[in-house]
Design an enzyme around this catalytic site. Structure first.
Site, mmCIF file in Angstrom:
data_model
loop_
_atom_site.group_PDB
_atom_site.id
_atom_site.type_symbol
_atom_site.label_atom_id
_atom_site.label_comp_id
_atom_site.label_asym_id
_atom_site.label_seq_id
_atom_site.Cartn_x
_atom_site.Cartn_y
_atom_site.Cartn_z
ATOM 1 N N ARG A 77 0.813 -1.218 0.000
ATOM 2 C CA ARG A 77 0.000 0.000 0.000
ATOM 3 C C ARG A 77 0.846 1.268 0.000
ATOM 4 O O ARG A 77 0.510 2.269 0.642
ATOM 5 C CB ARG A 77 -0.958 0.013 1.195
ATOM 6 C CG ARG A 77 -1.900 -1.174 1.262
ATOM 7 C CD ARG A 77 -2.874 -1.209 0.084
ATOM 8 N NE ARG A 77 -3.708 -2.395 0.195
ATOM 9 C CZ ARG A 77 -3.396 -3.593 -0.325
ATOM 10 N NH1 ARG A 77 -2.268 -3.725 -1.016
ATOM 11 N NH2 ARG A 77 -4.200 -4.627 -0.180
ATOM 12 N N SER B 19 -11.445 -0.232 3.191
ATOM 13 C CA SER B 19 -10.646 -0.491 4.390
ATOM 14 C C SER B 19 -10.066 0.824 4.920
ATOM 15 O O SER B 19 -9.316 1.489 4.218
ATOM 16 C CB SER B 19 -9.508 -1.463 4.070
ATOM 17 O OG SER B 19 -10.033 -2.703 3.633
ATOM 18 N N GLU C 99 -5.598 4.233 6.153
ATOM 19 C CA GLU C 99 -5.281 4.077 4.737
ATOM 20 C C GLU C 99 -5.674 5.305 3.914
ATOM 21 O O GLU C 99 -4.922 5.720 3.039
ATOM 22 C CB GLU C 99 -5.970 2.827 4.190
ATOM 23 C CG GLU C 99 -5.553 2.453 2.781
ATOM 24 C CD GLU C 99 -5.986 1.054 2.396
ATOM 25 O OE1 GLU C 99 -6.290 0.856 1.203
ATOM 26 O OE2 GLU C 99 -6.017 0.160 3.255
#
Length: 371
Positions: A180, A259, A363
Site C-alpha cells: 500500500r 478499508s 489508509e
C-alpha cells in the site's frame, strides 16, 4: 456556487497556450468523495485532458496556491472546514488496449477498466474488480486485494513532475512499490499521475493463479489454481459486496473508503510482544492471523484486531459507525460530519493499541485533519 470557465496555461514567446476548464467557487467537495464528507474548496477546477491537468497544476504552483488533486474520491477524508485553495478534479478519459497492453487515463473508472480487460480474456487485475476510484490513484496506493496488487502488472506511470515542471515516464522499477505504498505516496506533492500502463497475461481466458485462500475457497479450487477469468471477477465482486465494499448509493455500508486501516506489519520483537498481549487477553491457545512480510517481518489482520478489541460490526451509536458487514470499514450513516468519523477512528485506534499494543495506520489520505 458561481460557475464559469477559466483559461489556464503558460505564455510562450508571443503566443499563449491555453486550455479551458470548468471553474466553480466555494464548491462542495463532499459529493466528490465516497464518504460524502468534507467542506468546500475555495475553487474547484475540472480537467478533462492531460494538457488541462498540467496547465492547471503549473498555474497553481507558480502562483503559490495550495492544490488538492481529486480523482475518484474513494481514498480521501476532507475536513469539515474544507480546503483553503484550489481543488483539481481529474476527469480525463482514454482507454487503449493493444494485445495484452493496457493504458488508462488517470480519470478512467478503475472498476470499469478491470471489467474491460476481463471481457478481453486478459489476466492480472481481475481480483481488483469492484475497487472504487480512478485509475490514476492505483499506483499511488499500490492498490491491492484478494491476492493481487497493481505493482505486479504495472509497467509505467506517466506523470507531471511538479519539481521539474515536465511530464515524465516512470518505469515500474522506479516506483518503489511496497505494501500500500509507492514513491508517489512517499512524496505526494511532487507527481500528478496522468496515465498508467499495464502488461497483462493472455491466459486464454483463464485467471492468474489464485493467491488468496478466501477467493479459492469460494470458487471451490485450491490456491494456485486458475479459473475462468470472468468467474474470478464475479466471485471477487460478490465477496466485496458481502463486505459492503462495492459502491451503492442506497447502502450506507458503502459510504466509506473501503478499508480504513492498513494491516499492521510487525518486526520480530514487536510481533512477540503482540503475541504475549493476545495470549493474555484471549487465552494461551489463541493464534492471530499471521502472514510473512519479508525477512523478520510479519503481517497481521487489522480487521481481526478491531473485532477482538471489542469493535464489532455495526459498532457505534452516532452517525458514523463501523460497517455492519466488515469491521475495517468506517461508514457515514447519512448525517455524519468528518469529525464524527474521526472520533470513531480515534476510538478504534486507541482501543486496539490498549488491547494489543499495536497502533493502526489509516489508509485514506486526510486533508485538513489528522487522526
Amino acid at each position: 456556487m458561481p460557475v464559469s470557465d477559466v483559461w489556464v496555461g503558460e505564455r510562450a514567446g508571443a503566443h499563449r497556450t491555453l486550455e479551458r476548464v470548468q471553474e466553480l467557487h466555494d464548491a462542495p467537495l463532499a459529493p466528490l468523495t465516497t464518504f460524502r464528507l468534507g467542506g468546500p474548496a475555495n475553487r474547484l477546477l475540472t480537467a478533462t485532458t492531460d494538457d488541462e491537468v498540467v496547465a492547471a497544476v503549473r498555474d497553481a504552483d507558480r502562483a503559490g496556491t495550495p492544490l488538492l488533486i481529486i480523482g475518484g474520491g474513494s481514498n480521501l477524508v476532507i475536513g469539515d472546514k474544507g480546503f483553503d485553495g484550489t481543488a483539481l478534479r481529474i476527469a480525463t478519459k482514454g482507454v487503449m488496449l493493444d494485445g495484452n497492453r493496457l493504458e488508462l487515463a488517470a480519470g478512467e473508472n478503475w472498476s470499469d477498466a478491470v471489467a474491460r480487460t476481463v471481457e478481453a480474456g486478459l489476466a492480472g487485475i481481475e481480483c481488483l474488480a469492484g475497487i472504487p476510484g480512478s485509475a490514476g490513484a492505483t499506483p499511488i496506493q499500490n492498490v491491492g486485494a484478494y491476492g493481487q496488487e497493481v505493482a505486479t502488472t504495472l509497467t509505467e506511470v506517466v506523470a507531471y513532475d511538479r519539481r521539474a515542471e515536465t511530464v515524465v515516464t516512470v518505469p515500474a522499477s522506479e516506483c518503489a512499490f511496497s505494501y500500500r505504498h509507492s514513491r508517489f505516496k512517499a512524496d505526494p506533492d511532487r507527481f500528478v499521475v496522468l496515465r498508467v500502463r499495464f502488461e497483462l497475461e493472455d491466459a486464454q481466458g483463464m485467471s492468474a493463479p489464485l493467491r488468496y485462500a478466501e477467493t479459492a475457497r469460494a470458487l471451490g479450487v485450491e490456491p494456485g489454481d486458475r479459473v475462468p477469468v470472468d468467474a474470478a471477477r464475479e466471485t471477487v465482486l460478490a465477496l466485496r459486496a458481502g463486505k459492503g465494499m462495492v459502491l451503492d448509493p442506497d447502502d450506507h455500508d458503502t459510504w466509506s473508503a473501503g478499508s480504513f486501516f492498513t494491516n499492521p506489519i510487525l518486526g520480530d520483537v514487536e510481533y512477540e510482544a503482540f503475541l504475549d498481549r493476545v495470549r493474555d487477553r484471549l487465552g494461551p491457545d489463541t493464534a492471530p492471523p499471521a502472514y510473512p512480510a519479508g525477512e523478520g517481518r510479519t503481517k497481521t489482520s487489522a480487521a481481526w484486531l478491531i473485532d477482538k478489541a471489542g469493535f464489532t460490526k455495526g459498532y457505534g451509536a452516532g452517525p458514523a459507525r463501523i460497517s455492519t458487514k466488515h469491521t475495517l470499514a468506517l461508514t457515514n450513516r447519512g448525517e455524519a460530519t468528518t469529525e464524527d468519523l474521526l472520533a470513531l477512528a480515534r476510538e478504534v485506534v486507541a482501543g486496539v493499541r490498549d488491547a494489543f499494543g499495536v497502533t493502526l495506520v489509516n489508509e485514506p489520505v486526510t486533508v485538513g485533519v489528522t487522526l
